[in-house]
Design a protein around this motif. Structure first.
Motif, PDB file in Angstrom:
ATOM      1  N   HIS B  58      25.807  18.785  15.505  1.00  0.00           N
ATOM      2  CA  HIS B  58      25.243  20.035  16.022  1.00  0.00           C
ATOM      3  C   HIS B  58      25.307  21.198  15.031  1.00  0.00           C
ATOM      4  O   HIS B  58      24.327  21.902  14.851  1.00  0.00           O
ATOM      5  CB  HIS B  58      25.911  20.413  17.357  1.00  0.00           C
ATOM      6  CG  HIS B  58      25.143  19.891  18.532  1.00  0.00           C
ATOM      7  ND1 HIS B  58      24.799  18.575  18.654  1.00  0.00           N
ATOM      8  CD2 HIS B  58      24.619  20.516  19.614  1.00  0.00           C
ATOM      9  CE1 HIS B  58      24.106  18.402  19.770  1.00  0.00           C
ATOM     10  NE2 HIS B  58      23.975  19.570  20.369  1.00  0.00           N
ATOM     11  N   ILE B  92      22.012  12.774  13.903  1.00  0.00           N
ATOM     12  CA  ILE B  92      22.058  13.185  15.313  1.00  0.00           C
ATOM     13  C   ILE B  92      22.610  12.036  16.151  1.00  0.00           C
ATOM     14  O   ILE B  92      22.220  10.872  15.982  1.00  0.00           O
ATOM     15  CB  ILE B  92      20.650  13.566  15.814  1.00  0.00           C
ATOM     16  CG1 ILE B  92      20.038  14.660  14.921  1.00  0.00           C
ATOM     17  CG2 ILE B  92      20.690  14.018  17.271  1.00  0.00           C
ATOM     18  CD1 ILE B  92      18.584  14.958  15.221  1.00  0.00           C
ATOM     19  N   HIS B  94      22.138  10.816  19.126  1.00  0.00           N
ATOM     20  CA  HIS B  94      21.214   9.897  19.810  1.00  0.00           C
ATOM     21  C   HIS B  94      20.514   8.985  18.805  1.00  0.00           C
ATOM     22  O   HIS B  94      20.266   7.814  19.076  1.00  0.00           O
ATOM     23  CB  HIS B  94      20.176  10.678  20.614  1.00  0.00           C
ATOM     24  CG  HIS B  94      20.769  11.776  21.426  1.00  0.00           C
ATOM     25  ND1 HIS B  94      21.733  11.538  22.376  1.00  0.00           N
ATOM     26  CD2 HIS B  94      20.571  13.113  21.421  1.00  0.00           C
ATOM     27  CE1 HIS B  94      22.091  12.702  22.918  1.00  0.00           C
ATOM     28  NE2 HIS B  94      21.400  13.665  22.357  1.00  0.00           N
ATOM     29  N   ASP B 112      25.839  14.802  26.133  1.00  0.00           N
ATOM     30  CA  ASP B 112      24.690  15.573  25.665  1.00  0.00           C
ATOM     31  C   ASP B 112      23.523  15.201  26.556  1.00  0.00           C
ATOM     32  O   ASP B 112      23.332  14.030  26.885  1.00  0.00           O
ATOM     33  CB  ASP B 112      24.360  15.246  24.204  1.00  0.00           C
ATOM     34  CG  ASP B 112      23.292  16.186  23.679  1.00  0.00           C
ATOM     35  OD1 ASP B 112      23.644  17.212  23.069  1.00  0.00           O
ATOM     36  OD2 ASP B 112      22.090  15.927  23.913  1.00  0.00           O
ATOM     37  N   HIS B 114      20.388  14.901  26.122  1.00  0.00           N
ATOM     38  CA  HIS B 114      19.323  14.003  25.651  1.00  0.00           C
ATOM     39  C   HIS B 114      19.769  12.558  25.431  1.00  0.00           C
ATOM     40  O   HIS B 114      19.066  11.775  24.782  1.00  0.00           O
ATOM     41  CB  HIS B 114      18.658  14.586  24.402  1.00  0.00           C
ATOM     42  CG  HIS B 114      17.838  15.801  24.743  1.00  0.00           C
ATOM     43  ND1 HIS B 114      18.245  17.076  24.449  1.00  0.00           N
ATOM     44  CD2 HIS B 114      16.669  15.920  25.412  1.00  0.00           C
ATOM     45  CE1 HIS B 114      17.353  17.937  24.907  1.00  0.00           C
ATOM     46  NE2 HIS B 114      16.386  17.270  25.506  1.00  0.00           N
ATOM     47  N   THR B 286      14.868  16.897  14.729  1.00  0.00           N
ATOM     48  CA  THR B 286      15.525  16.737  16.043  1.00  0.00           C
ATOM     49  C   THR B 286      15.514  15.295  16.560  1.00  0.00           C
ATOM     50  O   THR B 286      14.851  14.420  15.995  1.00  0.00           O
ATOM     51  CB  THR B 286      14.941  17.642  17.172  1.00  0.00           C
ATOM     52  OG1 THR B 286      13.729  17.083  17.660  1.00  0.00           O
ATOM     53  CG2 THR B 286      14.750  19.059  16.700  1.00  0.00           C
ATOM     54  N   CYS B 287      16.228  15.114  17.674  1.00  0.00           N
ATOM     55  CA  CYS B 287      16.293  13.798  18.293  1.00  0.00           C
ATOM     56  C   CYS B 287      14.950  13.414  18.902  1.00  0.00           C
ATOM     57  O   CYS B 287      14.757  12.260  19.298  1.00  0.00           O
ATOM     58  CB  CYS B 287      17.402  13.768  19.344  1.00  0.00           C
ATOM     59  SG  CYS B 287      17.285  15.073  20.577  1.00  0.00           S
ATOM     60  N   CYS B 345      21.136  18.207  13.876  1.00  0.00           N
ATOM     61  CA  CYS B 345      20.269  18.941  14.802  1.00  0.00           C
ATOM     62  C   CYS B 345      19.545  20.095  14.117  1.00  0.00           C
ATOM     63  O   CYS B 345      18.521  20.570  14.611  1.00  0.00           O
ATOM     64  CB  CYS B 345      21.095  19.479  15.960  1.00  0.00           C
ATOM     65  SG  CYS B 345      21.956  18.185  16.858  1.00  0.00           S
ATOM     66  N   CYS B 348      17.636  23.460  15.827  1.00  0.00           N
ATOM     67  CA  CYS B 348      17.201  23.210  17.200  1.00  0.00           C
ATOM     68  C   CYS B 348      17.913  24.077  18.227  1.00  0.00           C
ATOM     69  O   CYS B 348      17.308  24.550  19.181  1.00  0.00           O
ATOM     70  CB  CYS B 348      17.393  21.735  17.531  1.00  0.00           C
ATOM     71  SG  CYS B 348      16.884  21.302  19.192  1.00  0.00           S
ATOM     72  N   LEU B 349      19.224  24.257  18.066  1.00  0.00           N
ATOM     73  CA  LEU B 349      19.977  24.968  19.109  1.00  0.00           C
ATOM     74  C   LEU B 349      20.325  26.391  18.714  1.00  0.00           C
ATOM     75  O   LEU B 349      21.086  27.067  19.401  1.00  0.00           O
ATOM     76  CB  LEU B 349      21.236  24.179  19.495  1.00  0.00           C
ATOM     77  CG  LEU B 349      22.380  24.095  18.484  1.00  0.00           C
ATOM     78  CD1 LEU B 349      23.663  23.774  19.199  1.00  0.00           C
ATOM     79  CD2 LEU B 349      22.091  23.093  17.409  1.00  0.00           C
ATOM     80  N   ASN B 367      12.354  19.552  21.652  1.00  0.00           N
ATOM     81  CA  ASN B 367      12.098  19.279  23.067  1.00  0.00           C
ATOM     82  C   ASN B 367      12.347  20.473  23.976  1.00  0.00           C
ATOM     83  O   ASN B 367      12.155  20.377  25.173  1.00  0.00           O
ATOM     84  CB  ASN B 367      12.985  18.104  23.500  1.00  0.00           C
ATOM     85  CG  ASN B 367      14.412  18.283  22.992  1.00  0.00           C
ATOM     86  OD1 ASN B 367      14.918  19.398  22.923  1.00  0.00           O
ATOM     87  ND2 ASN B 367      15.050  17.194  22.620  1.00  0.00           N
ATOM     88  N   ARG B 373      16.437  30.429  22.492  1.00  0.00           N
ATOM     89  CA  ARG B 373      17.210  29.256  22.065  1.00  0.00           C
ATOM     90  C   ARG B 373      17.407  29.214  20.552  1.00  0.00           C
ATOM     91  O   ARG B 373      18.477  28.849  20.071  1.00  0.00           O
ATOM     92  CB  ARG B 373      16.534  27.960  22.554  1.00  0.00           C
ATOM     93  CG  ARG B 373      17.279  26.688  22.110  1.00  0.00           C
ATOM     94  CD  ARG B 373      16.747  25.470  22.829  1.00  0.00           C
ATOM     95  NE  ARG B 373      17.217  24.229  22.254  1.00  0.00           N
ATOM     96  CZ  ARG B 373      18.281  23.540  22.661  1.00  0.00           C
ATOM     97  NH1 ARG B 373      18.994  23.986  23.657  1.00  0.00           N
ATOM     98  NH2 ARG B 373      18.620  22.419  22.078  1.00  0.00           N
TER      99      ARG B 373
HETATM  100  S1  SF4 Z   1      17.990  18.533  21.465  1.00  0.00           S
HETATM  101 FE1  SF4 Z   1      18.399  19.460  19.494  1.00  0.00          FE
HETATM  102  S2  SF4 Z   1      20.549  20.109  19.635  1.00  0.00           S
HETATM  103 FE2  SF4 Z   1      20.201  18.618  21.271  1.00  0.00          FE
HETATM  104  S3  SF4 Z   1      20.783  16.635  20.367  1.00  0.00           S
HETATM  105 FE3  SF4 Z   1      18.573  16.884  20.069  1.00  0.00          FE
HETATM  106  S4  SF4 Z   1      18.412  17.770  18.041  1.00  0.00           S
HETATM  107 FE4  SF4 Z   1      20.515  18.073  18.686  1.00  0.00          FE
END
Ligand code: SF4
Lengths: 156, 403
Positions: B58, B92, B94, B112, B114, B286-287, B345, B348-349, B367, B373
């Motif tokens: 993260h 990441i 995932h 998490d 996702h 990102t994932c 990540c 993304c966050l 996503n 954000r």
């Molecule tokens: S949504 Fe963004 S912050 Fe969450 S696991 Fe996927 S890449 Fe990482």
């Protein structure tokens, strides 16, 4: 389990980024979460949460799994959250940390008293009594223990 | 007989079940609270450390000393307790779990939201919070309510420049942000069988944006082959007659490039409606869309040209980065003017690198486009990789050409 508080009204689809933003997550210092809870939704909200029952629209707590969202709400002094529906991860998190959630559609009048009884399954606001969707037996047990940590302290 | 969720969780829809968890993972964000909750539970006992993962993604590398200290504590714990550990730059969570770890029929729990991404393999994969995860560390088990399932029937194949991401945003807009709360999405039909693993991961990734507990594909020949390259011999899952609470059909040839407009993932419009909108930053990663196929697709479009806005590309994992280096994709991206970040990540966050300024607009392949954000006052539009690439070249939202 009974409780009461003053209504604080918020809208639908409040996501956990709005409850506590990503920029405040990297700490274990709960006072930071309390200070910034709901900051991106309404910076004045944090000061009104002690002793409050949050009355929200549908899908409260959607988005990220961050448990800090539920913790921030509880630590800010919120007694319970009432909403027609909750996002499922938030739902589990809240029960796990001992924040009562009540699934019910009620009309919200800012500042007016809201009372509830989780065991009997009702909530009362503006002189109207609504019956609520009961928690599962497991969730009632966890909530009664004060959360999952305490539950495992005693069962583990 | 039953839905995939019923079969894997071994119960009927609506029933509460206690399950052994096959794999459980946390990242640097949720792991810190998990460790705290686990200690508060008495701090004794770790069930089956071989199936517990701690994956740093993260905020990597750490952005300040508070983060670094928290990460240090978690790293020490993970290593001394023999949990499976991936340090900064690994990728990441995932994505790592999708690179030959998660197998069909498994119950996978991640701290998490996702985690649902991994339903792409015919696993029941779902997100929980830190305290639930601490109890899994302690007991190896958790409880679920067996969800109702929505059958998403896919027919035909995607055409033109439409990608799995466009289909994902389209189904999210059809269901709405709570349209599948507490339920599971099952992607079925000949159209589903034709989608490669990367597309399945993208489709399952967005399931949680509809409130779903899981998004799932049946393991089929494509799954079996994918996992065989990672050294696993697995069986395909045969669909059985089952009852869906709701069924939705998508004809894949009808799917067009779309964009989710802030601040809701379910406000989705054709790219053509937004063409010409100025963007300040493009983010690919990102994932959802940070896999090798995504980077390669982006590179195909920008190769030999220059991006017109700042463009950040973050590979989803070290394996993705390595392959992009080996195949020259990374060179194409760098020559086109893209900035490359550490696998993870990334922006993304909104916690570090690539944070938006007040009033800035980012076109992202992620996503979520929730308010603030990626930075206070910044706005996030979500698109496919092809749309992001075409837009990066123009500096404004641009319909992708057929490539
Ligand atoms: S949504 Fe963004 S912050 Fe969450 S696991 Fe996927 S890449 Fe990482």
């Amino acid at each position: 389990m009974q409780g009461k508080g003053r209504a604080v009204c918020v809208g639908a689809d409040i996501d956990t980024d709005l409850v506590i933003a990503g920029r405040y997550l990297r700490t274990k210092d709960r006072s930071i979460w309390i200070a910034h809870v709901f900051e991106d939704l309404d910076p004045s909200l944090a000061s009104r949460l002690n002793g409050a029952v949050i009355v929200a629209g549908k899908n409260f707590g959607c988005g990220s799994s961050r448990e800090q969202a539920a913790i921030a709400i509880r630590e800010a002094g919120v007694v319970a959250v009432v909403a027609p529906s909750f996002a499922r991860i938030f739902f589990r998190n809240a029960i796990n940390i001992g924040l009562p959630l009540i699934e019910c559609t009620i009309t919200c009048n800012e500042g007016s008293p809201v009372t509830f009884d989780l065991t009997e399954g009702w909530v009362e606001a503006e002189g109207k009594k609504y019956s609520t969707r009961p928690l599962s037996a497991k969730m009632r047990e966890i909530l009664a223990a004060g959360g999952l940590v305490n539950y495992w302290r005693t069962h583990g | 007989m039953g839905t995939l969720s019923e079969r894997i969780l071994n119960g009927s829809t609506g029933e509460y079940v206690d399950c052994c968890v096959d794999r459980a993972y946390v990242h640097d964000g949720t792991g810190v609270l998990t460790l705290e909750a686990w200690k508060n539970m008495g701090g004794r006992g770790i069930q089956d450390a071989a199936h517990l993962y701690v994956l740093f993604d993260h905020i990597v590398p750490a952005n300040n000393s508070t983060t670094a200290t928290l990460q240090h504590e978690l790293r020490e714990f993970a290593c001394s307790s023999f949990l499976q550990f991936s340090d900064i730059g690994g990728g990441i969570c995932h994505q790592l779990m999708s690179e030959g770890i998660v197998l069909p029929d498994e119950i996978v729990v991640g701290a998490d939201s996702h985690t649902c991404t991994l339903g792409a393999f015919g696993a029941f994969a779902t997100g929980v919070g830190a305290t639930d995860m601490a109890a899994i560390w302690k007991t190896g088990e958790t409880w679920f309510r067996v969800p109702e399932s929505i059958g998403i029937h896919l027919s035909g194949t995607l055409t033109g420049s439409a990608e799995a991401k466009d289909l994902a945003l389209t189904y999210v807009s059809r269901l709405g942000m709570d349209g599948a709360s507490y339920q599971s999405l099952e992607f079925v039909g000949e159209g589903a069988a034709a989608i490669p693993i990367d597309g399945r991961l993208t489709l399952c990734n967005l399931a949680v944006e509809t409130g779903a507990k899981a998004g799932m594909f049946y393991a089929d020949d494509i799954t079996v082959q994918y996992l065989a390259t990672a050294g696993h011999t697995v069986q395909a899952q045969e669909p059985e007659p089952c009852t869906y609470i709701r069924e939705i059909d998508f004809d894949l040839p009808d799917i067009v490039p779309v964009i989710a407009v802030p601040p809701r993932v379910d406000t989705v419009k054709p790219v053509s409606d937004l063409a010409g909108l100025h963007v300040d930053q493009v983010f690919v990663g990102t994932c959802t869309n940070g896999r090798y196929s995504d980077l390669a697709r982006f590179a195909r479009v920008v190769k030999g040209r220059k991006v017109a806005v700042r463009t950040i590309v973050v590979p989803a994992s070290r394996a993705v980065l390595e392959k992009a280096i080996r195949n020259g994709v990374l060179m194409d991206l760098v020559e086109a003017g893209c900035s490359i970040g550490t696998p993870g990540c990334g922006p993304c966050l909104g916690a570090h690198m690539g944070v938006l300024g007040e009033g800035e607009v980012c076109l992202s392949t992620a996503n979520r486009n929730f308010r603030n954000r990626m930075g206070v006052g910044g706005e996030i539009y979500l698109s496919s990789v092809a749309t992001a690439a075409a837009s990066a070249l123009e500096g404004e939202i641009t319909e992708p050409g057929v490539s």
